[in-house]
Design a protein around this motif. Structure first.
Motif, PDB file in Angstrom:
ATOM      1  N   GLY A 216      -3.287  -7.040   3.346  1.00  6.58           N
ATOM      2  CA  GLY A 216      -4.505  -6.327   2.852  1.00  6.58           C
ATOM      3  C   GLY A 216      -4.503  -5.564   1.529  1.00  6.58           C
ATOM      4  N   ASN A 217      -5.474  -4.904   1.092  1.00  7.09           N
ATOM      5  CA  ASN A 217      -5.599  -4.211  -0.134  1.00  7.09           C
ATOM      6  C   ASN A 217      -5.109  -2.585  -0.054  1.00  7.09           C
ATOM      7  N   THR A 218      -4.360  -2.347  -0.888  1.00  7.21           N
ATOM      8  CA  THR A 218      -3.717  -1.117  -0.813  1.00  7.21           C
ATOM      9  C   THR A 218      -4.397  -0.213  -1.870  1.00  7.21           C
ATOM     10  N   GLU A 219      -4.052   1.022  -1.781  1.00  5.46           N
ATOM     11  CA  GLU A 219      -4.721   2.157  -2.532  1.00  5.46           C
ATOM     12  C   GLU A 219      -4.551   1.962  -4.033  1.00  5.46           C
ATOM     13  N   GLU A 220      -3.637   0.958  -4.478  1.00  4.80           N
ATOM     14  CA  GLU A 220      -3.321   1.102  -5.970  1.00  4.80           C
ATOM     15  C   GLU A 220      -4.405   0.293  -6.465  1.00  4.80           C
ATOM     16  N   PRO A 221      -4.698   0.406  -7.855  1.00  4.17           N
ATOM     17  CA  PRO A 221      -5.607  -0.616  -8.606  1.00  4.17           C
ATOM     18  C   PRO A 221      -4.983  -2.009  -8.580  1.00  4.17           C
ATOM     19  N   ASN A 222      -6.079  -2.743  -8.197  1.00  2.00           N
ATOM     20  CA  ASN A 222      -5.466  -4.424  -8.187  1.00  2.00           C
ATOM     21  C   ASN A 222      -4.435  -4.537  -7.202  1.00  2.00           C
ATOM     22  N   GLY A 223      -4.484  -3.621  -6.061  1.00  2.00           N
ATOM     23  CA  GLY A 223      -3.289  -3.619  -5.260  1.00  2.00           C
ATOM     24  C   GLY A 223      -3.430  -4.613  -4.134  1.00  2.00           C
ATOM     25  N   HIS A 224      -2.617  -5.407  -3.622  1.00  2.00           N
ATOM     26  CA  HIS A 224      -2.878  -6.339  -2.469  1.00  2.00           C
ATOM     27  C   HIS A 224      -1.461  -6.556  -2.116  1.00  2.00           C
ATOM     28  N   VAL A 225      -1.167  -6.678  -0.646  1.00  2.00           N
ATOM     29  CA  VAL A 225       0.211  -6.958  -0.097  1.00  2.00           C
ATOM     30  C   VAL A 225      -0.004  -7.932   0.846  1.00  2.00           C
ATOM     31  N   ARG A 226       0.817  -8.901   1.013  1.00  2.00           N
ATOM     32  CA  ARG A 226       0.715 -10.037   2.078  1.00  2.00           C
ATOM     33  C   ARG A 226       2.321  -9.992   2.532  1.00  2.00           C
ATOM     34  N   ARG A 227       2.587  -9.951   3.756  1.00  2.00           N
ATOM     35  CA  ARG A 227       4.082  -9.859   4.123  1.00  2.00           C
ATOM     36  C   ARG A 227       4.210 -10.782   5.318  1.00  2.00           C
ATOM     37  N   GLN A 228       5.051 -11.671   5.493  1.00  2.00           N
ATOM     38  CA  GLN A 228       5.379 -12.369   6.670  1.00  2.00           C
ATOM     39  C   GLN A 228       6.865 -12.340   7.164  1.00  2.00           C
TER      40      GLN A 228
END
Length: 704
Positions: A216-228
């Motif tokens: 999902g998208n994080t609070e930071e600008p341009n921020g997105h995280v994907r973790r498996q």
């Protein structure tokens, strides 16, 4: 100062003791703890951090070791809704955050002003594990154990910042099943599964499976995280005394919108972090790591007093960075943005054998450990423009948003072997108990260390070999069964530093550094209160970038300080805890007069934590908590021409336990950085990182 005063009013304690002490009180009241706490819950005391695996010392109760330790459990990780070790040790006053993986490459921290060595200081089940600029996910691990300070005898080569040992979850004797769903602003969703149990004749086979997905998208600008994440641990009880185990671990994490860091030019001050524009990252900025590991071992109970183990672990890390270094070159905040894009790779192998046992010589008791280990570490770097020179994205200003890009950006994958290190070690220790109160520890490790550094043409550019002997000496006195006074001396070696690609003498590499640590302390753990205090001095060889932008190895970093805290159960409803650290970190015996006597960069002079926890008697399933942390100002460079200011952050959390459809359900929620404080962190010299913004987190866990 408002920060320290407010924190002092909140309470006193250090999280390293809150774990075991709180467990006794909580077990009586059937209470577990809320998010963002450094606490424990009403589970098996053996899991409450009372025991630590101290490498060559074997397994010991924390209160019986002559070192400063802090152990966190998987239960606490859930209560904290933590995803990294930095989250877990947030309320330890000796720990200071140096970067956060929502805005930087990874989450890292210093211990007593010293960074954790990510090539040698990260362990899985006591064995070295590659963790270069990445974070191990917490879900597959039962405990995370922090050993503060030197570790030469216990673990071999490593920075005096300490050791972070991740203990894998193993098969459960009783069936265990849980499902967790979580949410983090601005739109990060997570799903987690944890399954364990035994099967077969006489339940001789066991398993533990953990699966994680986060996106999902994080609070930071341009921020997105994907973790498996996926991990599986199996064991086979061949006989009642002999067990064979095997495990596999895989993790992949990608974050968009990351910065390598910011560097401010000579003569420039560092502005207030809240004044600059938050949108400094670019669409081409991202950071990705992929890790895999396989381990196996035999555990044999020779007798009631003797135990032997043999284990092997292979681990690999692929690291891809495409993030920016921002260089600010004038007072107006104008900067140049250079994107470094490359792949690096690390391979580790470990083989360890150890025997631990007890015997008596007359009235004197001996607890001995004898062991041997062999490990290899291989690093592969990219020989590309993106690694060596980087790609210019253009210029911008700290106080406005500027879209920058470069069509030539590409990740260099032409890897070559950059270094190979081998360590073969023999070690032995004897904890001699003279009386029921007085004991002494004598330990020694002999290491054959070999390191080769190569250029892209496979030519050895530097070579180092050494056969050091690193001793450990300690004296312990039990003032009562729950308390220990101790004095200890430890020596350690760590790999020498290397010039970065921004230094004029890149890629120069230096030989190992020797460190020494002296510590005197007291630790106690009672049912309703606990405390610890440690006075320490660490002398470490100094790596730094001088005023000519040359990376050098010269002189000594001396860290002298007090690390103290305590916790108190005021009543069945109220508990207070917190901690303080005072640190004098300075350079000594330096040839460069601009560095001699100056504060060590990245080391705060003072930190304080405080926390109040409330568990109302009229609503026992609910626990509320409010806490804060103050971190003093820190030097950014070795010459102390730049500093980042002090800051204080606050957190609010809650936890509620209930039953739904006959199943146990735990609801957790919290707000980190409640007042949305913007601040700078620093650790490595010349670089600073911006802090994450206020973040709301929540989760629901069902056990069935």
């Amino acid at each position: 100062m408002l920060g320290p005063a407010l924190l002092a009013s909140v309470g006193l304690s250090l999280s390293s003791l809150s774990t075991s002490g709180w467990a006794q009180t909580v077990a009586a009241d059937a209470v577990t703890l809320p998010a963002v706490s450094v606490t424990a819950s009403a589970e098996d005391p053996a899991k409450q951090g009372k025991t630590i695996d101290a490498g060559a010392l074997g397994s010991r109760k924390q209160v019986d070791t002559p070192f400063s330790t802090d152990v966190k459990t998987s239960e606490q990780a859930q209560d904290l809704m933590a995803t990294t070790a930095t989250d877990l040790y947030k309320y330890d006053a000796a720990v200071s955050e140096s970067s956060n993986n929502r805005v930087s490459e990874n989450s890292m921290f210093t211990v007593r002003g010293l960074p954790i060595d990510t090539l040698n200081g990260i362990k899985v089940d006591g064995q070295s594990f590659p963790s270069w600029d990445t974070d191990l996910s917490l879900e597959p691990f039962e405990q995370v154990q922090l050993l503060k300070g030197l570790s030469g005898f216990m673990y071999g080569f490593g920075s005096p910042g300490g050791i972070v040992n991740y203990v894998l979850k193993r098969p459960t004797d009783d069936p265990y099943r849980s499902v967790t769903v979580g949410y983090e602003t601005a739109g990060v969703f997570s799903e987690k599964v944890d399954l364990g149990g035994r099967f077969g004749n006489d339940n001789r086979f066991g398993f533990r499976l953990n699966l994680v997905n986060e996106d999902g998208n994080t609070e930071e600008p341009n921020g997105h995280v994907r973790r498996q994440v996926a991990s599986l641990a199996l064991d086979f009880r061949i006989t009642p005394d002999l067990t064979w185990s095997v495990d596999g671990f895989y993790q992949k994490r990608k974050t968009n919108g990351t910065l390598f860091g910011l560097m401010f030019g000579t003569g420039l001050g560092i502005p207030d972090a809240s004044s600059i524009n938050r949108d400094l990252t670019q669409p081409q900025n991202y950071y990705e790591t992929e890790m895999a590991s396989f381990g196996t071992g035999l555990d044999y109970r020779l007798s009631d007093n003797w135990h032997a183990s043999l284990k092997y672990r292979f681990a690999k890390e692929n690291r891809t960075n495409s993030d920016s270094l921002i260089y600010v070159y004038d007072q107006a905040g104008d900067y140049s943005n250079t994107l470094y894009a490359a792949m690096t790779r690390y391979f580790y192998q470990n083989v360890d054998a150890m025997v631990q046992g007890q015997f008596n010589t007359g009235s004197i008791k001996h607890d001995v450990v004898i062991g041997a280990g062999y490990q290899t570490q291989t690093s592969e770097y990219s020989n590309s423009e993106g690694w060596n020179e980087g790609f210019s994205l253009g210029t911008g200003n700290l106080y406005s948003s500027t879209l920058l890009s470069n069509a030539d950006v590409n990740v260099g994958e032409d890897l070559y072997r950059q270094s190979r290190t081998t360590q073969a070690a023999l070690y032995a220790s004897d904890t001699v108990q003279f009386t029921s109160r007085l004991s002494a520890l004598l330990g020694v490790r002999y290491t054959q260390y070999r390191e080769n550094v190569y250029d892209p043409g496979a030519t050895v550019t530097s070579q180092y070999s050494a056969n050091p002997v690193t001793p450990t000496l300690a004296l312990m006195f039990k003032t009562d069964p729950y308390s220990t006074v101790y004095a200890s001396y430890v020596e350690s070696l760590e790999q020498g530093g290397s010039a970065s690609n921004t230094n004029l003498n890149y890629p120069a590499t230096f030989g190992p550094l020797r460190s020494k640590q002296y510590e005197v302390g007291f630790k106690t753990d009672h049912s309703r209160w606990g405390a610890n205090v440690a006075l320490f001095r660490v002398d470490q060889g100094y790596n730094y970038t001088n005023t000519e932008n040359v990376f050098v190895q010269d002189g000594t970093k001396r860290y002298t300080g007090v690390d103290a805290g305590g916790w108190l159960q005021l009543s069945s409803e109220w508990r207070v805890l917190g901690g303080v650290m005072w640190l004098d970190a300075k350079a000594v015996d330096i040839e460069d007069p601009s560095i001699e006597g100056k504060r060590i960069y990245g080391a705060p002079r003072f930190t304080a934590t405080g926390r109040v926890e409330y568990n109302p008697s009229y609503l026992r399933p609910l626990t509320l908590a409010f806490g804060g942390k103050y971190v003093g100002n820190m030097a950014v460079d070795a010459a102390n021409t730049q500093f980042v200011p002090a800051y204080v952050t606050y957190d609010l959390s809650g936890k509620y336990e209930t039953r739904v459809a006959g199943k146990d359900v735990t609801l957790r929620a919290g707000i980190n950085n409640l007042l949305n404080r913007r601040y700078w962190t620093t650790a490595w010299g010349y670089y600073v990182s911006p802090s994450p913004t206020r973040t709301a987190v929540m989760s629901a866990t069902m056990e069935f």
